[in-house]
Design a protein around this motif. Structure first.
Motif, PDB file in Angstrom:
ATOM      1  N   GLY A  68       0.771  -1.181   0.029  1.00 63.65           N
ATOM      2  CA  GLY A  68       0.126   0.029  -0.181  1.00 63.65           C
ATOM      3  C   GLY A  68       0.719   1.256   0.142  1.00 63.65           C
ATOM      4  O   GLY A  68       0.272   2.373  -0.024  1.00 63.65           O
ATOM      5  N   CYS A  69       2.257   0.957  -0.003  1.00 61.60           N
ATOM      6  CA  CYS A  69       3.140   2.390   0.057  1.00 61.60           C
ATOM      7  C   CYS A  69       3.197   3.025  -1.344  1.00 61.60           C
ATOM      8  O   CYS A  69       3.604   4.189  -1.450  1.00 61.60           O
ATOM      9  N   GLY A  70       2.407   2.593  -2.522  1.00 67.58           N
ATOM     10  CA  GLY A  70       2.448   3.245  -3.691  1.00 67.58           C
ATOM     11  C   GLY A  70       3.543   2.655  -4.753  1.00 67.58           C
ATOM     12  O   GLY A  70       3.715   3.264  -5.703  1.00 67.58           O
ATOM     13  N   LYS A  71       4.174   1.506  -4.489  1.00 70.50           N
ATOM     14  CA  LYS A  71       5.063   0.952  -5.384  1.00 70.50           C
ATOM     15  C   LYS A  71       4.292   0.945  -6.831  1.00 70.50           C
ATOM     16  O   LYS A  71       5.006   1.250  -7.726  1.00 70.50           O
ATOM     17  N   SER A  72       3.487  -0.015  -6.701  1.00 71.21           N
ATOM     18  CA  SER A  72       2.525  -0.229  -7.876  1.00 71.21           C
ATOM     19  C   SER A  72       2.184   1.110  -8.877  1.00 71.21           C
ATOM     20  O   SER A  72       2.279   1.120 -10.174  1.00 71.21           O
ATOM     21  N   SER A  73       1.891   2.009  -7.726  1.00 70.68           N
ATOM     22  CA  SER A  73       1.110   3.165  -8.471  1.00 70.68           C
ATOM     23  C   SER A  73       2.534   4.002  -9.260  1.00 70.68           C
ATOM     24  O   SER A  73       2.217   4.680 -10.271  1.00 70.68           O
ATOM     25  N   VAL A 215      16.294  -1.911 -15.466  1.00 71.82           N
ATOM     26  CA  VAL A 215      15.023  -2.427 -14.967  1.00 71.82           C
ATOM     27  C   VAL A 215      14.504  -1.644 -13.726  1.00 71.82           C
ATOM     28  O   VAL A 215      15.390  -1.226 -13.033  1.00 71.82           O
ATOM     29  N   LEU A 216      13.202  -1.417 -13.578  1.00 71.75           N
ATOM     30  CA  LEU A 216      12.818  -0.791 -12.362  1.00 71.75           C
ATOM     31  C   LEU A 216      11.865  -1.949 -11.756  1.00 71.75           C
ATOM     32  O   LEU A 216      10.876  -2.408 -12.636  1.00 71.75           O
ATOM     33  N   PHE A 217      12.139  -2.518 -10.695  1.00 69.74           N
ATOM     34  CA  PHE A 217      11.683  -3.570 -10.139  1.00 69.74           C
ATOM     35  C   PHE A 217      10.830  -3.127  -8.847  1.00 69.74           C
ATOM     36  O   PHE A 217      11.555  -2.511  -8.024  1.00 69.74           O
ATOM     37  N   VAL A 218       9.558  -3.722  -8.691  1.00 67.11           N
ATOM     38  CA  VAL A 218       9.017  -3.548  -7.281  1.00 67.11           C
ATOM     39  C   VAL A 218       8.822  -4.823  -6.629  1.00 67.11           C
ATOM     40  O   VAL A 218       8.394  -5.908  -7.171  1.00 67.11           O
ATOM     41  N   THR A 219       9.183  -4.743  -5.357  1.00 71.60           N
ATOM     42  CA  THR A 219       8.881  -5.844  -4.451  1.00 71.60           C
ATOM     43  C   THR A 219       8.625  -5.239  -2.998  1.00 71.60           C
ATOM     44  O   THR A 219       9.087  -4.263  -2.568  1.00 71.60           O
ATOM     45  N   HIS A 220       7.923  -6.083  -2.329  1.00 71.73           N
ATOM     46  CA  HIS A 220       7.940  -5.922  -0.676  1.00 71.73           C
ATOM     47  C   HIS A 220       9.053  -6.777  -0.087  1.00 71.73           C
ATOM     48  O   HIS A 220       8.777  -6.845   1.298  1.00 71.73           O
ATOM     49  N   SER A 221       9.625  -7.585  -0.612  1.00 66.34           N
ATOM     50  CA  SER A 221      10.621  -8.488  -0.110  1.00 66.34           C
ATOM     51  C   SER A 221      12.055  -7.835   0.177  1.00 66.34           C
ATOM     52  O   SER A 221      12.654  -7.596  -0.979  1.00 66.34           O
ATOM     53  N   ILE A 222      12.479  -7.643   1.181  1.00 65.26           N
ATOM     54  CA  ILE A 222      13.763  -7.017   1.308  1.00 65.26           C
ATOM     55  C   ILE A 222      14.811  -7.641   0.764  1.00 65.26           C
ATOM     56  O   ILE A 222      15.910  -7.398   0.072  1.00 65.26           O
ATOM     57  N   GLU A 223      14.766  -9.142   0.858  1.00 58.82           N
ATOM     58  CA  GLU A 223      15.806 -10.288   0.481  1.00 58.82           C
ATOM     59  C   GLU A 223      15.795 -10.072  -1.081  1.00 58.82           C
ATOM     60  O   GLU A 223      16.804 -10.174  -1.685  1.00 58.82           O
TER      61      GLU A 223
END
Ligand SMILES: Nc1ncnc2c1ncn2[C@@H]1O[C@H](COP(=O)(O)OP(=O)(O)OP(=O)(O)O)[C@@H](O)[C@H]1O
Length: 286
Positions: A68-73, A215-223
């Protein structure tokens, strides 16, 4: 690739040049003060607030933050599907106002491939539809990209015959065939099992080693961010604001259990949920 020390984690360090030649290099992608909002009938949702970042040629740049922090947006906005209410997005110095073949998206959904087309037809499709190539050239390019993702034997089969990981590779091949300036990947491996996910991350890094795309890559995984990325933008919870930028080039799966990797992962975790937003001083309601 060289492993960074802990001091590599300087907040908001934007390099003038990533090739170390000391010359200032223009960023490929420049996101400046971008606030993104959604207007629904009842609410105005602020997805991101005055976000700044720059991506340079051949970087693997990761947007990391909680759900919900807006990464996909942000990715949608770079793709040209969502217009900022303030700030600007420039690619190669040109303002992004709509989608274009210079930015190709890869999503996590496996259904992104039309099932009635074979692998080859799927990869050829954007080349033909955009007018970028005629049939023969499109076929050659498609087969070349299919070979790069190791799916030559499957060029003539339909997507339902492929595993999730293989479909994801087709989606990457299809995007790569368009030779975009930047590949936009929205949690592309999130729906995969842990083993396939790891394999896909390795394959992406191998492809990047061969082709050096941006590449611009979205993730919510720190690893995942540390393994896949060369730099990470750490975003605060909703609405997304920049917390820090982390240099992380050089970590692979072999580094994951190591003390340095864990220390950096812990620092990012702390940073993600810390109260302060660095470099801002203002909140979204200021
Ligand atoms: N189409 C929409 N209409 C209204 N609000 C939206 C829409 N899309 C996203 N939002 C809201 O904008 C905020 C940011 O959403 P976004 O999907 O960009 O976050 P995210 O960081 O990618 O989350 P996740 O990791 O869960 O995918 C959220 O509060 C979300 O509810």
């Amino acid at each position: 690739m060289t492993a960074p020390g802990a001091e590599a984690m300087n907040a908001l360090t934007y390099p003038q040049s990533i090739d170390g030649d000391g010359l200032s290099e223009r960023p490929l992608l420049d996101v400046s003060g971008v606030t993104l909002q959604y207007k629904t009938r009842r609410h105005l949702v602020t997805a991101t607030y005055r976000v700044d970042f720059q991506v340079f040629q051949a970087e693997r740049y990761v947007l990391l933050g909680p759900s919900g922090c807006g990464k996909s947006s942000l990715l949608k906005a770079v793709g040209g599907f969502l217009q900022p209410v303030e700030g600007a997005i420039r690619l190669n110095g040109r303002s992004v106002t709509k989608p274009g073949p210079d930015r190709m998206m890869v999503f996590q959904e496996f259904d992104q491939l039309p099932p009635w087309k074979t692998v080859k037809q799927n990869v050829m499709f954007p080349l033909l539809a955009s007018g970028k190539a005629k049939r023969r050239e499109a076929e050659e390019k498609a087969l070349d990209c299919i070979a790069r993702v190791n799916l030559t034997k499957f060029a003539d089969v339909h997507p339902h015959m492929l595993s999730g990981g293989m479909k994801q590779r087709v989606a990457i091949a299809r995007a790569m065939a368009m030779e975009p300036d930047i590949l936009l990947m929205d949690e592309p491996f999130a729906a995969l099992d842990a083993l396939t996910r790891r394999k896909m991350q390795e394959e992406l890094l191998q492809l990047w080693d061969d082709l050096r795309f941006t590449v611009l890559f979205v993730t919510h995984s720190i690893e995942e961010a540390l393994v896949v990325g060369s730099r990470i933008l750490v975003l605060s919870p909703h609405p997304g604001q920049v917390k820090a930028e982390v240099n992380c080039d050089g970590y692979d799966h072999g580094a994951v259990g190591g003390a340095e990797f864990q220390a950096l992962a812990n620092r990012i975790h702390t940073m993600l949920f810390a109260e302060d937003v660095e470099g801002s001083g203002k909140g979204p309601n200021a």
